[in-house]
Write a protein that holds these residues in place. Sequence first.
Motif, PDB file in Angstrom:
ATOM      1  N   PRO A 167       0.258  -1.293   0.373  1.00 50.15           N
ATOM      2  CA  PRO A 167      -0.238   0.370   0.265  1.00 50.15           C
ATOM      3  C   PRO A 167       1.305   1.254   0.046  1.00 50.15           C
ATOM      4  CG  PRO A 167      -0.218  -1.373   1.799  1.00 50.15           C
ATOM      5  CD  PRO A 167       0.780  -2.225   1.155  1.00 50.15           C
ATOM      6  N   PHE A 168       0.370   2.315  -0.744  1.00 44.80           N
ATOM      7  CA  PHE A 168       1.177   3.467  -0.787  1.00 44.80           C
ATOM      8  C   PHE A 168       1.312   4.284   0.293  1.00 44.80           C
ATOM      9  CE2 PHE A 168       1.275   8.450  -2.214  1.00 44.80           C
ATOM     10  CZ  PHE A 168       2.357   8.413  -2.103  1.00 44.80           C
ATOM     11  N   MET A 169      -0.263   4.253   1.165  1.00 45.68           N
ATOM     12  CA  MET A 169      -0.276   4.845   2.222  1.00 45.68           C
ATOM     13  C   MET A 169      -1.852   4.256   3.502  1.00 45.68           C
ATOM     14  SD  MET A 169      -1.411   9.115   1.539  1.00 45.68           S
ATOM     15  CE  MET A 169       0.184  10.366   0.907  1.00 45.68           C
ATOM     16  N   LYS A 170      -0.674   4.012   4.673  1.00 44.16           N
ATOM     17  CA  LYS A 170      -1.616   3.532   5.622  1.00 44.16           C
ATOM     18  C   LYS A 170      -2.439   4.566   6.371  1.00 44.16           C
ATOM     19  CE  LYS A 170       1.358  -0.462   5.658  1.00 44.16           C
ATOM     20  NZ  LYS A 170       1.969  -2.304   6.532  1.00 44.16           N
ATOM     21  N   LEU A 171      -3.470   3.892   6.811  1.00 42.87           N
ATOM     22  CA  LEU A 171      -4.412   4.794   7.835  1.00 42.87           C
ATOM     23  C   LEU A 171      -4.066   5.271   8.713  1.00 42.87           C
ATOM     24  CD1 LEU A 171      -7.956   4.036   6.624  1.00 42.87           C
ATOM     25  CD2 LEU A 171      -7.015   5.909   6.732  1.00 42.87           C
ATOM     26  N   LYS A 172      -3.781   6.344   9.793  1.00 39.23           N
ATOM     27  CA  LYS A 172      -3.512   6.433  10.808  1.00 39.23           C
ATOM     28  C   LYS A 172      -4.327   5.769  11.764  1.00 39.23           C
ATOM     29  CE  LYS A 172      -0.770  10.771   9.212  1.00 39.23           C
ATOM     30  NZ  LYS A 172      -0.773  11.941   9.681  1.00 39.23           N
ATOM     31  N   GLU A 173      -3.729   5.988  13.515  1.00 40.86           N
ATOM     32  CA  GLU A 173      -4.301   4.157  13.996  1.00 40.86           C
ATOM     33  C   GLU A 173      -5.525   5.282  14.543  1.00 40.86           C
ATOM     34  OE1 GLU A 173      -5.406   1.458  15.958  1.00 40.86           O
ATOM     35  OE2 GLU A 173      -3.520   1.515  14.994  1.00 40.86           O
ATOM     36  N   ASN A 174      -5.651   6.268  15.392  1.00 45.10           N
ATOM     37  CA  ASN A 174      -6.975   7.113  15.627  1.00 45.10           C
ATOM     38  C   ASN A 174      -7.447   7.559  14.333  1.00 45.10           C
ATOM     39  OD1 ASN A 174      -4.773   8.748  14.029  1.00 45.10           O
ATOM     40  ND2 ASN A 174      -5.560  11.632  14.973  1.00 45.10           N
ATOM     41  N   HIS A 175      -7.351   7.169  13.168  1.00 47.15           N
ATOM     42  CA  HIS A 175      -8.047   7.391  12.052  1.00 47.15           C
ATOM     43  C   HIS A 175      -8.408   6.389  12.666  1.00 47.15           C
ATOM     44  CE1 HIS A 175      -5.919  11.403  10.001  1.00 47.15           C
ATOM     45  NE2 HIS A 175      -6.269  11.656  10.409  1.00 47.15           N
ATOM     46  N   ILE A 176      -8.281   5.383  12.366  1.00 45.17           N
ATOM     47  CA  ILE A 176      -9.251   3.727  12.031  1.00 45.17           C
ATOM     48  C   ILE A 176      -9.743   3.602  13.087  1.00 45.17           C
ATOM     49  CG2 ILE A 176      -9.291   1.603  12.578  1.00 45.17           C
ATOM     50  CD1 ILE A 176      -5.971   1.971  11.268  1.00 45.17           C
ATOM     51  N   LYS A 177      -9.643   4.860  14.451  1.00 42.01           N
ATOM     52  CA  LYS A 177     -10.824   4.449  15.451  1.00 42.01           C
ATOM     53  C   LYS A 177     -12.101   5.163  15.122  1.00 42.01           C
ATOM     54  CE  LYS A 177      -7.405   2.524  18.941  1.00 42.01           C
ATOM     55  NZ  LYS A 177      -6.454   3.428  20.198  1.00 42.01           N
ATOM     56  N   GLU A 178     -11.894   6.735  14.456  1.00 43.22           N
ATOM     57  CA  GLU A 178     -12.630   7.760  15.081  1.00 43.22           C
ATOM     58  C   GLU A 178     -13.207   7.245  13.716  1.00 43.22           C
ATOM     59  OE1 GLU A 178     -15.481  11.271  15.405  1.00 43.22           O
ATOM     60  OE2 GLU A 178     -13.370  10.007  16.132  1.00 43.22           O
ATOM     61  N   GLY A 179     -13.048   5.959  12.450  1.00 42.05           N
ATOM     62  CA  GLY A 179     -13.726   5.825  10.988  1.00 42.05           C
ATOM     63  C   GLY A 179     -14.492   4.941  12.139  1.00 42.05           C
ATOM     64  N   GLU A 180     -13.862   3.560  12.117  1.00 38.82           N
ATOM     65  CA  GLU A 180     -14.823   2.632  13.160  1.00 38.82           C
ATOM     66  C   GLU A 180     -15.528   2.809  13.697  1.00 38.82           C
ATOM     67  OE1 GLU A 180     -12.240   0.298  15.122  1.00 38.82           O
ATOM     68  OE2 GLU A 180     -11.018  -0.093  12.796  1.00 38.82           O
ATOM     69  N   LYS A 181     -15.724   3.764  14.616  1.00 39.51           N
ATOM     70  CA  LYS A 181     -16.930   4.747  15.727  1.00 39.51           C
ATOM     71  C   LYS A 181     -18.002   5.195  14.355  1.00 39.51           C
ATOM     72  CE  LYS A 181     -17.757   8.473  18.988  1.00 39.51           C
ATOM     73  NZ  LYS A 181     -17.479   9.842  19.794  1.00 39.51           N
ATOM     74  N   LYS A 182     -17.466   5.702  13.686  1.00 42.72           N
ATOM     75  CA  LYS A 182     -18.359   6.486  13.170  1.00 42.72           C
ATOM     76  C   LYS A 182     -19.937   5.728  11.818  1.00 42.72           C
ATOM     77  CE  LYS A 182     -18.432  10.878  13.230  1.00 42.72           C
ATOM     78  NZ  LYS A 182     -19.375  12.356  14.485  1.00 42.72           N
ATOM     79  N   LEU A 183     -18.524   4.553  11.362  1.00 40.66           N
ATOM     80  CA  LEU A 183     -19.567   3.435  11.000  1.00 40.66           C
ATOM     81  C   LEU A 183     -20.602   2.938  11.563  1.00 40.66           C
ATOM     82  CD1 LEU A 183     -16.973   1.190   8.717  1.00 40.66           C
ATOM     83  CD2 LEU A 183     -18.231   2.815   7.745  1.00 40.66           C
ATOM     84  N   LEU A 184     -20.716   2.980  12.661  1.00 42.00           N
ATOM     85  CA  LEU A 184     -21.341   2.358  13.345  1.00 42.00           C
ATOM     86  C   LEU A 184     -22.802   3.033  14.027  1.00 42.00           C
ATOM     87  CD1 LEU A 184     -19.754   0.640  16.233  1.00 42.00           C
ATOM     88  CD2 LEU A 184     -21.081  -0.717  14.564  1.00 42.00           C
ATOM     89  N   GLU A 185     -22.317   4.605  14.207  1.00 40.41           N
ATOM     90  CA  GLU A 185     -23.361   5.852  13.679  1.00 40.41           C
ATOM     91  C   GLU A 185     -23.960   5.446  12.779  1.00 40.41           C
ATOM     92  OE1 GLU A 185     -21.516   9.384  15.103  1.00 40.41           O
ATOM     93  OE2 GLU A 185     -20.823   8.473  16.428  1.00 40.41           O
ATOM     94  N   MET A 186     -23.701   5.402  11.428  1.00 42.00           N
ATOM     95  CA  MET A 186     -23.856   5.439  10.240  1.00 42.00           C
ATOM     96  C   MET A 186     -25.218   3.757  10.033  1.00 42.00           C
ATOM     97  SD  MET A 186     -21.153   6.834   8.400  1.00 42.00           S
ATOM     98  CE  MET A 186     -21.251   6.787   6.472  1.00 42.00           C
ATOM     99  N   GLY A 187     -24.759   2.966  10.476  1.00 41.51           N
ATOM    100  CA  GLY A 187     -25.894   2.058  10.622  1.00 41.51           C
ATOM    101  C   GLY A 187     -25.377   0.984   9.983  1.00 41.51           C
ATOM    102  N   ILE A 188     -24.072   0.674   9.978  1.00 47.67           N
ATOM    103  CA  ILE A 188     -22.393  -0.163   9.628  1.00 47.67           C
ATOM    104  C   ILE A 188     -21.586  -0.470   9.794  1.00 47.67           C
ATOM    105  CG2 ILE A 188     -21.130  -0.346   7.492  1.00 47.67           C
ATOM    106  CD1 ILE A 188     -21.551   1.897   5.587  1.00 47.67           C
TER     107      ILE A 188
END
Length: 355
Positions: free
Chosen positions: A94-115
């Motif tokens: 992979p050219f870039m990898k997500l930062k750990e804090n972005h992963i945590k925030e993204g996973e939290k928002k996914l659940l809020e979105m109903g995914i």
Amino acid sequence: LLEANKYGLREKKKLILIWNKKYKINNKVLFNYFQDFFEIYEDENLGDDFDTLSQKLEEPLRICMNLKEKTLILPHASNYVETYKLNNNLDNTPFMKLKENHIKEGEKKLLEMGIPKNTWYVTLHIREPEPNYRGETKNNTEENFRNANPENYTGAIKEIISKGGYVLRMGSSGMSKLKNIPGLIDYANSNYKSELMDVYLGATSKFCIANSSGYQTIPNCFSVPRLLTDVPNHAIYFFLNQKEMYLPRLFLDLKTNKKIKFKKYFSYPMNMLGNDKIFKDKNLVPLHNSKEEITLATKEMMDKVIFKKNISNINIYQNKIKEIIQDCAYSQAGVKLEALADISPSFLEKNFDLI
């Protein structure tokens, strides 16, 4: 440029970005991922001379890129790097990898979105005038040739959802409303939209369906495969790698009332037409991909990416079209490039008379 540096395909030099501070950064989160690779020089007083200055810089990245032995336009330079990676077993890096804090925030928002967790999803960006983003409207646009019809993507959306995936419609707020389909999230017009989630969703989607537009840059940065549809500027094909797929837009010649042949699409200057006026002057009409074409290409992309099927040899036309593309590129650049991405097999079968 950064990967060419990484793999020694150009002379290694210190990278400095000269930035006129009056210009807005479209996504500061994505920009921060790049800041580890260069030094930035910011100035508020570059003024009207900025464009002139940028053209005199050693690396005029709006136009071309210098390699050790050659200088290539950006799509060809991208293909040169991708081919090197493929031939040296580096294509899964992979050219870039997500930062750990972005992963945590993204996973939290996914659940809020109903995914639900561990559910796969596809990002979708259908280009249209976005007045809240670049001030482009249906009345002032000079690039209608790049815009697509959202109605034509309904079948593709339903196909993804029927296979267990979700679809997230990307873009700026204020885009046209899509039909209410369970499993489709109009993220662009939602309260969940943010610069961080633009990046997170692009980086974690199974693949991205997009047009000749800006959003598909994000999944590309994180090595997420793309299905590019409704594309009228066919030099873009060379930005794609072997994991990706291309669904080109055909041109109707108003003088003959016939579609032109593939060889012309991928030859200069036909492969680099850049605004509505040029199409009008050449008496050409870029035709939208049909709902059926987009749906079938999406099925093929899922077979390729989700279900790991080899679709390259589904019909006899894939090798033929790739030979045409490579020959056209050689005529333009004088360099042997590789046609890496598949053209939608069903599209080729439908339009075999244009090969």
